[in-house]
Design an enzyme around this catalytic site. Structure first.
Site, PDB file in Angstrom:
ATOM      1  N   ASP A   7     -65.260  57.194 -27.549  1.00 44.89           N
ATOM      2  CA  ASP A   7     -63.994  56.877 -28.226  1.00 44.89           C
ATOM      3  C   ASP A   7     -63.309  55.664 -27.583  1.00 44.89           C
ATOM      4  O   ASP A   7     -62.793  54.785 -28.282  1.00 44.89           O
ATOM      5  CB  ASP A   7     -63.021  58.067 -28.158  1.00 44.89           C
ATOM      6  CG  ASP A   7     -63.340  59.130 -29.198  1.00 44.89           C
ATOM      7  OD1 ASP A   7     -63.947  58.788 -30.239  1.00 44.89           O
ATOM      8  OD2 ASP A   7     -62.997  60.305 -28.970  1.00 44.89           O
ATOM      9  N   LYS A  51     -64.282  69.493 -27.698  1.00 44.92           N
ATOM     10  CA  LYS A  51     -64.537  68.313 -26.850  1.00 44.92           C
ATOM     11  C   LYS A  51     -64.416  68.588 -25.346  1.00 44.92           C
ATOM     12  O   LYS A  51     -65.084  67.945 -24.552  1.00 44.92           O
ATOM     13  CB  LYS A  51     -63.586  67.183 -27.231  1.00 44.92           C
ATOM     14  CG  LYS A  51     -63.935  66.477 -28.522  1.00 44.92           C
ATOM     15  CD  LYS A  51     -62.904  65.398 -28.797  1.00 44.92           C
ATOM     16  CE  LYS A  51     -63.484  64.303 -29.660  1.00 44.92           C
ATOM     17  NZ  LYS A  51     -62.584  63.153 -29.781  1.00 44.92           N
TER      18      LYS A  51
HETATM   19  P1  NDP Z   1     -53.741  65.711 -29.801  1.00 45.10           P
HETATM   20  O1  NDP Z   1     -53.363  66.933 -30.541  1.00 45.10           O
HETATM   21  O2  NDP Z   1     -54.530  65.782 -28.549  1.00 45.10           O
HETATM   22  O3  NDP Z   1     -52.408  64.876 -29.447  1.00 45.10           O
HETATM   23  C1  NDP Z   1     -51.444  64.603 -30.403  1.00 45.10           C
HETATM   24  C2  NDP Z   1     -50.328  63.814 -29.753  1.00 45.10           C
HETATM   25  O4  NDP Z   1     -49.401  63.446 -30.789  1.00 45.10           O
HETATM   26  C3  NDP Z   1     -49.545  64.575 -28.710  1.00 45.10           C
HETATM   27  O5  NDP Z   1     -49.159  63.708 -27.675  1.00 45.10           O
HETATM   28  C4  NDP Z   1     -48.310  65.045 -29.511  1.00 45.10           C
HETATM   29  O6  NDP Z   1     -47.183  65.292 -28.733  1.00 45.10           O
HETATM   30  C5  NDP Z   1     -48.090  63.808 -30.342  1.00 45.10           C
HETATM   31  N1  NDP Z   1     -47.234  64.036 -31.505  1.00 45.10           N
HETATM   32  C6  NDP Z   1     -47.504  64.783 -32.589  1.00 45.10           C
HETATM   33  N2  NDP Z   1     -46.478  64.725 -33.452  1.00 45.10           N
HETATM   34  C7  NDP Z   1     -45.538  63.916 -32.892  1.00 45.10           C
HETATM   35  C8  NDP Z   1     -44.257  63.453 -33.300  1.00 45.10           C
HETATM   36  N3  NDP Z   1     -43.724  63.806 -34.470  1.00 45.10           N
HETATM   37  N4  NDP Z   1     -43.571  62.616 -32.475  1.00 45.10           N
HETATM   38  C9  NDP Z   1     -44.097  62.244 -31.294  1.00 45.10           C
HETATM   39  N5  NDP Z   1     -45.308  62.650 -30.846  1.00 45.10           N
HETATM   40  C10 NDP Z   1     -46.020  63.480 -31.644  1.00 45.10           C
HETATM   41  O7  NDP Z   1     -54.495  64.807 -30.888  1.00 45.10           O
HETATM   42  P2  NDP Z   1     -55.436  63.560 -30.583  1.00 45.10           P
HETATM   43  O8  NDP Z   1     -54.804  62.797 -29.487  1.00 45.10           O
HETATM   44  O9  NDP Z   1     -56.829  64.007 -30.439  1.00 45.10           O
HETATM   45  O10 NDP Z   1     -55.371  62.744 -31.951  1.00 45.10           O
HETATM   46  C11 NDP Z   1     -54.196  62.085 -32.379  1.00 45.10           C
HETATM   47  C12 NDP Z   1     -54.486  61.401 -33.711  1.00 45.10           C
HETATM   48  O11 NDP Z   1     -55.409  60.343 -33.524  1.00 45.10           O
HETATM   49  C13 NDP Z   1     -55.130  62.374 -34.706  1.00 45.10           C
HETATM   50  O12 NDP Z   1     -54.265  62.526 -35.811  1.00 45.10           O
HETATM   51  C14 NDP Z   1     -56.424  61.750 -35.119  1.00 45.10           C
HETATM   52  O13 NDP Z   1     -56.530  61.645 -36.534  1.00 45.10           O
HETATM   53  C15 NDP Z   1     -56.372  60.342 -34.546  1.00 45.10           C
HETATM   54  N6  NDP Z   1     -57.671  60.003 -33.951  1.00 45.10           N
HETATM   55  C16 NDP Z   1     -58.375  58.972 -34.520  1.00 45.10           C
HETATM   56  C17 NDP Z   1     -59.592  58.606 -34.002  1.00 45.10           C
HETATM   57  C18 NDP Z   1     -60.338  57.479 -34.633  1.00 45.10           C
HETATM   58  O14 NDP Z   1     -61.554  57.363 -34.404  1.00 45.10           O
HETATM   59  N7  NDP Z   1     -59.676  56.622 -35.398  1.00 45.10           N
HETATM   60  C19 NDP Z   1     -60.177  59.287 -32.832  1.00 45.10           C
HETATM   61  C20 NDP Z   1     -59.341  60.349 -32.308  1.00 45.10           C
HETATM   62  C21 NDP Z   1     -58.138  60.691 -32.867  1.00 45.10           C
HETATM   63  P3  NDP Z   1     -46.803  66.813 -28.267  1.00 45.10           P
HETATM   64  O15 NDP Z   1     -47.739  67.139 -27.144  1.00 45.10           O
HETATM   65  O16 NDP Z   1     -45.398  66.678 -27.861  1.00 45.10           O
HETATM   66  O17 NDP Z   1     -47.020  67.677 -29.481  1.00 45.10           O
END
Ligand code: NDP
Length: 286
Positions: free
Chosen positions: A102, A66
């Protein structure tokens, strides 16, 4: 001539977009085909040239491409710039335009569920790509206050700093996703909580246990009775966070609506036709 569309990612076999878009093309009587394309990151420059050479009408872009694809395109829309990611490429007048649907996809999906966005007081969990699209989309839709909580508070602060110029109508705030009075206070004034981390994904017994622990750690009891809770994760559709919110009697919205509406917006931009939403929704859930 058959029109070509597709989705680029690596891996891509899990994507539901081909089923959704091929159903839409059929329903609208368009002679077109939408194919999944597994592209390793180092091959993206060649792929972009191939899109031009083949006269592809449009593609979706998913992880991990992306952001990688952005400098290879001819133009970026304001949404793609603000979200710092392209999920849709549109071929128009010989140019490849990078867009992001999105953010608007999320706000459309919430409006379709009668969630009030104008003046909303939002708490966003997470500071990754989905959180960024959420904050931008909701600011554009008129949210008056958006508080972003991340376990690494510096990431939330970075997001607030980077989004501030394009979200000037909303008050943005960063804070730590940790059990604290500050977090409880933010939740107590929220009208909308958007779970945008990947912590509620359940793909293995370990991740299911971790998702339960994550939901249990959130002080959801602080939310007002009129608040809506959204989880962008759609595996499973009823996440641990949504289950907890429902047990409190709160309104909940799952992640399928955002997936559907980001696809519908891409379809509309490629074809200029209204997206057949019900057909697309069925293709996603079948
Ligand atoms: P990224 O990898 O960019 O970000 C993930 C985020 O989740 C980071 O801020 C990470 O923090 C945080 N995180 C992960 N595990 C934990 C935890 N245990 N406690 C607190 N924070 C946590 O992923 P995306 O932002 O792209 O996607 C996130 C979710 O959203 C995905 O699982 C995806 O399935 C969903 N999504 C759904 C969409 C839809 O159309 N419905 C579209 C896009 C995404 P850290 O940096 O500290 O690891």
């Amino acid at each position: 001539m058959t029109k070509l569309f597709g989705v680029l990612g690596f891996p891509i076999s899990h994507s539901r977009s081909p089923a959704m878009h091929n159903a839409a093309l059929r329903a609208m009587g368009i002679d077109g085909m939408y194919v999944p394309l597994a592209i390793p990151p180092e091959r993206v420059p060649q792929l972009v040239e191939a899109l031009r050479a083949l006269g592809v009408q449009g593609v979706n872009v998913t992880l991990p491409l992306k952001t990688l694809i952005m400098p290879l395109l001819d133009e970026l829309t304001p949404a793609a710039r603000a979200v710092a990611a392209v999920n849709t490429v549109i071929a128009r007048d010989g140019k490849l335009i990078g867009d992001n649907t999105d953010a608007e996809g999320l706000s459309r999906s919430l409006l379709a569920e009668n969630v009030v966005l104008e003046g909303a007081n939002v708490v966003v969990l997470g500071a990754g790509g989905a959180a960024r699209a959420t904050a931008y989309g909701l600011a554009l839709a008129g949210a008056s206050r958006i508080a972003i909580a991340a376990r690494k508070p510096a990431e939330a602060e970075r997001l607030v700093r980077e989004l501030a110029p394009s979200c000037s109508n909303s008050a943005l705030r960063a804070f730590a996703l940790a059990p604290s009075d500050d977090f409880k206070h933010e939740l107590s004034r929220a009208t909308l909580l958007v779970q945008s981390t990947s912590a509620t994904l359940e793909t293995s017994p370990e991740s299911t246990a971790a998702a339960r622990a994550f939901a249990a750690s959130l002080p959801l009891d602080e939310l007002p009775a009129h608040a809506t809770v959204v989880d962008l994760v759609y595996k499973p559709l009823e996440t641990t966070v949504l289950a907890r919110a429902q047990s409190r009697g709160l309104k909940t919205v799952d992640g399928l609506g955002m997936l559907l509406h980001q696809g519908a917006l891409a379809f509309e931009r490629w074809t200029g036709l209204p997206a057949p939403l019900e057909v697309m929704r069925r293709a996603l859930t079948d």
